[in-house]
Design a protein around this motif. Structure first.
Motif, short mmCIF file in Angstrom:
data_model
loop_
_atom_site.label_atom_id
_atom_site.label_comp_id
_atom_site.label_asym_id
_atom_site.label_seq_id
_atom_site.Cartn_x
_atom_site.Cartn_y
_atom_site.Cartn_z
N LYS A 106 0.87 -1.18 0.00
CA LYS A 106 0.00 0.00 0.00
C LYS A 106 0.91 1.23 0.00
O LYS A 106 1.06 1.91 1.01
N PRO A 107 1.54 1.52 -1.15
CA PRO A 107 2.50 2.63 -1.21
C PRO A 107 1.82 3.99 -1.27
O PRO A 107 0.62 4.10 -1.56
N GLY A 108 2.62 5.01 -1.02
CA GLY A 108 2.13 6.39 -1.15
C GLY A 108 2.59 7.26 0.00
O GLY A 108 2.55 6.84 1.16
N GLY A 109 3.06 8.46 -0.34
CA GLY A 109 3.43 9.43 0.69
C GLY A 109 4.59 9.00 1.56
O GLY A 109 4.65 9.39 2.73
N GLY A 110 5.52 8.20 1.01
CA GLY A 110 6.63 7.74 1.83
C GLY A 110 6.19 6.88 2.99
O GLY A 110 6.83 6.87 4.04
N GLY A 111 5.10 6.15 2.81
CA GLY A 111 4.56 5.30 3.86
C GLY A 111 3.35 5.89 4.55
O GLY A 111 2.56 5.17 5.18
N ALA A 112 3.16 7.20 4.43
CA ALA A 112 2.13 7.90 5.20
C ALA A 112 0.71 7.47 4.82
O ALA A 112 -0.18 7.46 5.67
N VAL A 113 0.49 7.13 3.55
CA VAL A 113 -0.86 6.74 3.13
C VAL A 113 -1.33 5.52 3.91
O VAL A 113 -2.43 5.50 4.49
#
Length: 318
Positions: free
Chosen positions: A68-75
């Motif tokens: 679940k990638p995105g936002g450098g892990g933040a998502v």
């Protein structure tokens, strides 16, 4: 390593203790959903895939990896507490990401939202140069930076990453000024190094392990030399109090049963002690750490104090 079962004196077992033992012995009762908050192929994915087979050997269940990638892990981290909290869903967590990201801006989660239960390894920061670089030693590079402040350029994996933290701390320790250029991931930072876009890279020992033929590591931010690189000194050996890197751990959603959290800590702790697993991780350039559930709070407090010093340099906090 603590056993999930307690040996007790006859007559001293309470019904609560017996219930806990049963809960632990029955867990996990189905496959584990292991969420990686990045895309496939990165270090979080590599280590999770190595853990998979040992998890099955210990539990008889599968650890099924989801990305679940995105936002450098933040998502993924911001959505994690909406996921099932029965203990069968876990997520990879990274430092300094989960501390610095919420300090930098609203990313949808706070550090304390993540219910970490274990930290198992870290990739030590390291300075790498091309194999044909004129900088043969760390002091060669420091001298060049002293002669022309800002002229030494470093690629690194993103803003407010472990690499960015290391560059900021080292400049202060060495009394130099260098230029940090953030790239979208370690792979892009390596490409910049090899193409000559930058003078050097703030990377990791894992990068050096994967690119031994065309890069040279000048120093490593670990407490001791890495077995793969016995001739590469630590920063501490060279007089710089610099140790750290990208730490990786795991969390369960808030509200997950404490018994499940403790059992997961024990399972992954057992994996971390397996000699074959240790060897495989070392060959990839990692250093293992063993931070079980009951030590996580203290570990995070220590890391937070360290990162907050750098956050002031980044003007993220007063």
């Amino acid at each position: 390593m603590k056993s999930p079962f307690m040996t007790v004196l006859a007559g001293a077992v309470t019904s609560l203790a017996m219930g806990t033992a049963v809960a632990q012995s029955d867990f996990p009762s189905k496959d584990l959903s292991y969420i990686i908050p990045f895309g496939p192929g990165g270090e979080s994915d590599i280590s999770a895939r190595l853990q998979q087979e040992y998890f099955t050997d210990i539990t008889g269940q599968e650890a099924v990896i989801e990305y679940k990638p995105g936002g450098g892990g933040a998502v993924a981290w911001s959505q994690f507490n909406d996921m099932p909290a029965d203990g069968h869903t876990i997520i990879g967590t990274n430092l300094p990401h989960i501390i610095l990201q919420p300090l930098a801006k609203d990313v949808g989660f706070e550090t304390d939202d993540l219910n970490n239960f274990y930290f198992f390894h870290y990739s030590p920061d390291a300075i790498l140069v091309p194999a044909d670089s004129p900088y043969q030693t760390l002091e060669d590079l420091v001298e060049a930076a002293e002669e022309a402040p800002g002229s030494i350029t470093f690629s690194g994996s993103g803003t407010y990453s472990a690499n960015h933290v290391a560059q900021t701390r080292f400049d202060e320790l060495a009394g130099i000024t260098t230029t940090y250029i953030p790239y979208k991931g370690t792979g892009a930072a390596v490409t910049a190094l090899k193409s000559g876009e930058v003078s050097a890279e703030w990377g990791y020992s894992t990068v050096a392990a994967n690119h031994q033929d065309d890069t040279r590591m000048l120093a490593i931010a670990s407490s001791e030399r890495h077995p793969l690189f016995p001739d590469v000194p630590t920063f501490q050996e060279l007089g710089y109090d610099l140790e750290g890197g990208a730490y990786r751990g795991m969390a369960v959603p808030q509200g997950a049963p404490e018994e499940a959290k403790q059992r997961l800590s024990e399972i992954f702790g057992e994996i971390n002690q397996d000699p074959e697993f240790v060897q495989r991780m070392q060959e990839l350039g990692f250093f293992l750490v063993d931070v079980p559930a009951d030590e996580v709070d203290d570990f995070l407090a220590e890391r937070r104090a360290e990162y907050e010093e750098v956050a002031r340099a980044f003007d993220l906090i007063d």
